[in-house]
Design a protein around this motif. Structure first.
Motif, PDB file in Angstrom:
ATOM      1  N   ILE A  89     -19.625   1.393  -2.143  1.00  0.00           N
ATOM      2  CA  ILE A  89     -18.886   0.386  -2.908  1.00  0.00           C
ATOM      3  C   ILE A  89     -17.423   0.283  -2.473  1.00  0.00           C
ATOM      4  N   ASP A  90     -17.065  -0.897  -2.006  1.00  0.00           N
ATOM      5  CA  ASP A  90     -15.677  -1.291  -1.740  1.00  0.00           C
ATOM      6  C   ASP A  90     -14.876  -0.355  -0.838  1.00  0.00           C
ATOM      7  N   MET A  91     -15.517   0.202   0.150  1.00  0.00           N
ATOM      8  CA  MET A  91     -14.778   1.001   1.132  1.00  0.00           C
ATOM      9  C   MET A  91     -14.183   0.028   2.150  1.00  0.00           C
ATOM     10  N   LEU A  92     -13.215  -0.750   1.648  1.00  0.00           N
ATOM     11  CA  LEU A  92     -12.637  -1.874   2.373  1.00  0.00           C
ATOM     12  C   LEU A  92     -11.171  -1.613   2.708  1.00  0.00           C
ATOM     13  N   ASN A  93     -10.691  -2.291   3.729  1.00  0.00           N
ATOM     14  CA  ASN A  93      -9.324  -2.087   4.194  1.00  0.00           C
ATOM     15  C   ASN A  93      -8.279  -2.227   3.086  1.00  0.00           C
ATOM     16  N   ASP A  94      -8.418  -3.231   2.227  1.00  0.00           N
ATOM     17  CA  ASP A  94      -7.405  -3.424   1.188  1.00  0.00           C
ATOM     18  C   ASP A  94      -7.342  -2.273   0.186  1.00  0.00           C
ATOM     19  N   PHE A  95      -8.403  -1.492   0.074  1.00  0.00           N
ATOM     20  CA  PHE A  95      -8.426  -0.358  -0.857  1.00  0.00           C
ATOM     21  C   PHE A  95      -8.183   0.982  -0.169  1.00  0.00           C
ATOM     22  N   VAL A  96      -8.631   1.109   1.080  1.00  0.00           N
ATOM     23  CA  VAL A  96      -8.688   2.429   1.720  1.00  0.00           C
ATOM     24  C   VAL A  96      -7.643   2.623   2.829  1.00  0.00           C
ATOM     25  N   GLU A  97      -7.129   1.548   3.375  1.00  0.00           N
ATOM     26  CA  GLU A  97      -6.116   1.658   4.424  1.00  0.00           C
ATOM     27  C   GLU A  97      -4.727   1.585   3.797  1.00  0.00           C
ATOM     28  N   GLU A  98      -3.821   2.365   4.321  1.00  0.00           N
ATOM     29  CA  GLU A  98      -2.475   2.462   3.763  1.00  0.00           C
ATOM     30  C   GLU A  98      -1.771   1.112   3.626  1.00  0.00           C
ATOM     31  N   GLY A  99      -2.019   0.188   4.521  1.00  0.00           N
ATOM     32  CA  GLY A  99      -1.391  -1.130   4.443  1.00  0.00           C
ATOM     33  C   GLY A  99      -2.124  -2.116   3.553  1.00  0.00           C
ATOM     34  N   GLY A 100      -3.198  -1.672   2.925  1.00  0.00           N
ATOM     35  CA  GLY A 100      -3.992  -2.571   2.085  1.00  0.00           C
ATOM     36  C   GLY A 100      -3.275  -2.975   0.815  1.00  0.00           C
ATOM     37  N   SER A 101      -3.580  -4.152   0.304  1.00  0.00           N
ATOM     38  CA  SER A 101      -2.848  -4.687  -0.856  1.00  0.00           C
ATOM     39  C   SER A 101      -3.114  -3.925  -2.152  1.00  0.00           C
ATOM     40  N   LEU A 102      -4.237  -3.209  -2.240  1.00  0.00           N
ATOM     41  CA  LEU A 102      -4.523  -2.374  -3.417  1.00  0.00           C
ATOM     42  C   LEU A 102      -4.923  -0.971  -2.978  1.00  0.00           C
ATOM     43  N   TYR A 103      -4.136  -0.404  -2.081  1.00  0.00           N
ATOM     44  CA  TYR A 103      -4.414   0.929  -1.535  1.00  0.00           C
ATOM     45  C   TYR A 103      -4.585   1.942  -2.659  1.00  0.00           C
ATOM     46  N   VAL A 104      -5.740   2.579  -2.686  1.00  0.00           N
ATOM     47  CA  VAL A 104      -6.073   3.560  -3.722  1.00  0.00           C
ATOM     48  C   VAL A 104      -5.283   4.843  -3.542  1.00  0.00           C
ATOM     49  N   GLY A 105      -4.930   5.170  -2.317  1.00  0.00           N
ATOM     50  CA  GLY A 105      -4.195   6.399  -2.042  1.00  0.00           C
ATOM     51  C   GLY A 105      -5.030   7.366  -1.228  1.00  0.00           C
ATOM     52  N   GLU A 106      -4.482   8.556  -1.021  1.00  0.00           N
ATOM     53  CA  GLU A 106      -5.153   9.575  -0.203  1.00  0.00           C
ATOM     54  C   GLU A 106      -6.544   9.918  -0.713  1.00  0.00           C
ATOM     55  N   ALA A 107      -6.759   9.813  -2.001  1.00  0.00           N
ATOM     56  CA  ALA A 107      -8.081  10.130  -2.558  1.00  0.00           C
ATOM     57  C   ALA A 107      -9.165   9.280  -1.892  1.00  0.00           C
ATOM     58  N   SER A 108      -8.843   8.035  -1.595  1.00  0.00           N
ATOM     59  CA  SER A 108      -9.832   7.152  -0.951  1.00  0.00           C
ATOM     60  C   SER A 108     -10.087   7.571   0.495  1.00  0.00           C
ATOM     61  N   ARG A 109      -9.082   8.079   1.153  1.00  0.00           N
ATOM     62  CA  ARG A 109      -9.230   8.540   2.541  1.00  0.00           C
ATOM     63  C   ARG A 109     -10.040   9.847   2.575  1.00  0.00           C
ATOM     64  N   ASN A 110      -9.827  10.686   1.574  1.00  0.00           N
ATOM     65  CA  ASN A 110     -10.473  12.000   1.546  1.00  0.00           C
ATOM     66  C   ASN A 110     -11.991  11.939   1.398  1.00  0.00           C
ATOM     67  N   ILE A 111     -12.519  10.860   0.847  1.00  0.00           N
ATOM     68  CA  ILE A 111     -13.974  10.774   0.634  1.00  0.00           C
ATOM     69  C   ILE A 111     -14.722  10.205   1.845  1.00  0.00           C
ATOM     70  N   ILE A 112     -14.007   9.718   2.843  1.00  0.00           N
ATOM     71  CA  ILE A 112     -14.653   9.090   4.000  1.00  0.00           C
ATOM     72  C   ILE A 112     -15.645  10.025   4.706  1.00  0.00           C
ATOM     73  N   PRO A 113     -15.275  11.271   5.055  1.00  0.00           N
ATOM     74  CA  PRO A 113     -16.243  12.136   5.740  1.00  0.00           C
ATOM     75  C   PRO A 113     -17.514  12.376   4.920  1.00  0.00           C
ATOM     76  N   PHE A 114     -17.365  12.546   3.608  1.00  0.00           N
ATOM     77  CA  PHE A 114     -18.530  12.759   2.747  1.00  0.00           C
ATOM     78  C   PHE A 114     -19.434  11.528   2.777  1.00  0.00           C
ATOM     79  N   ILE A 115     -18.844  10.352   2.639  1.00  0.00           N
ATOM     80  CA  ILE A 115     -19.633   9.120   2.639  1.00  0.00           C
ATOM     81  C   ILE A 115     -20.337   8.932   3.979  1.00  0.00           C
TER      82      ILE A 115
END
Length: 172
Positions: free
Chosen positions: A8-34
């Motif tokens: 769900i929503d592993m999209l640039n605007d949420f997960v990339e630092e330059g995204g308009s609604l960047y979730v923060g490091e927490a979103s980056r940390n789950i990438i390997p698990f996913i």
């Protein structure tokens, strides 16, 4: 029992630092698990379904949140680390739930899927409302604790407990 993984929503605007609604490091940390879960599901020949926020330029949601994931833009694309393969299903949505106004339910039922595993962002928004709609449609829902993230740890934990205690989802 058919199983599917919803990313769900592993999209640039949420997960990339330059995204308009960047979730923060927490979103980056789950990438390997996913990424690991995607590989596991594919190895078992279970569908991997990418759920993608995809808004019109004048979407009413932008009255609450800054413009994000506008259809056809960089922000609406799945992050490069998890880019969908040809065989993966991509479902675009305009609201929080992956079921609202999409063909997700039909797609799952046609394949005999009745058990959903959820990963992605944001735990308290799109993951929560997708879980709610899935449970109301009779699906068994499992949430990977290590595969979900949100802007705020307290609302993340609240949403996990809500999915467990109110919706009857299993936290794994």
């Amino acid at each position: 029992m058919g199983r599917a993984l919803l990313v769900i929503d592993m999209l640039n605007d949420f997960v990339e630092e330059g995204g308009s609604l960047y979730v923060g490091e927490a979103s980056r940390n789950i990438i390997p698990f996913i990424k690991q879960k995607i590989e596991e599901f594919k190895k078992e020949k279970c569908p991997v379904i990418f759920i993608c926020d995809s808004h019109e330029k004048d979407d009413r949601e932008f009255e609450m949140f800054p413009p994000h994931c506008i259809s056809g833009t960089w922000g609406s694309m799945v992050i490069k680390e998890l880019e969908p393969a040809k065989e993966d299903k991509v479902i675009k949505k305009r609201r929080y739930s992956a079921f609202y106004g999409t063909d997700l339910d039909l797609y799952l039922r046609e394949r005999g899927i009745n058990e959903l595993y959820l990963v992605g962002v944001c735990t308290n928004i799109c993951v929560l409302y997708t879980a709610k709609d899935a449970r109301e449609r009779g699906y068994s829902v499992k949430i990977y604790r290590d595969g979900v993230a949100s802007f705020d740890k307290s609302v993340h934990e609240f949403a996990l407990q809500e999915m467990k205690n109110t919706l009857g989802c299993e936290l794994i």
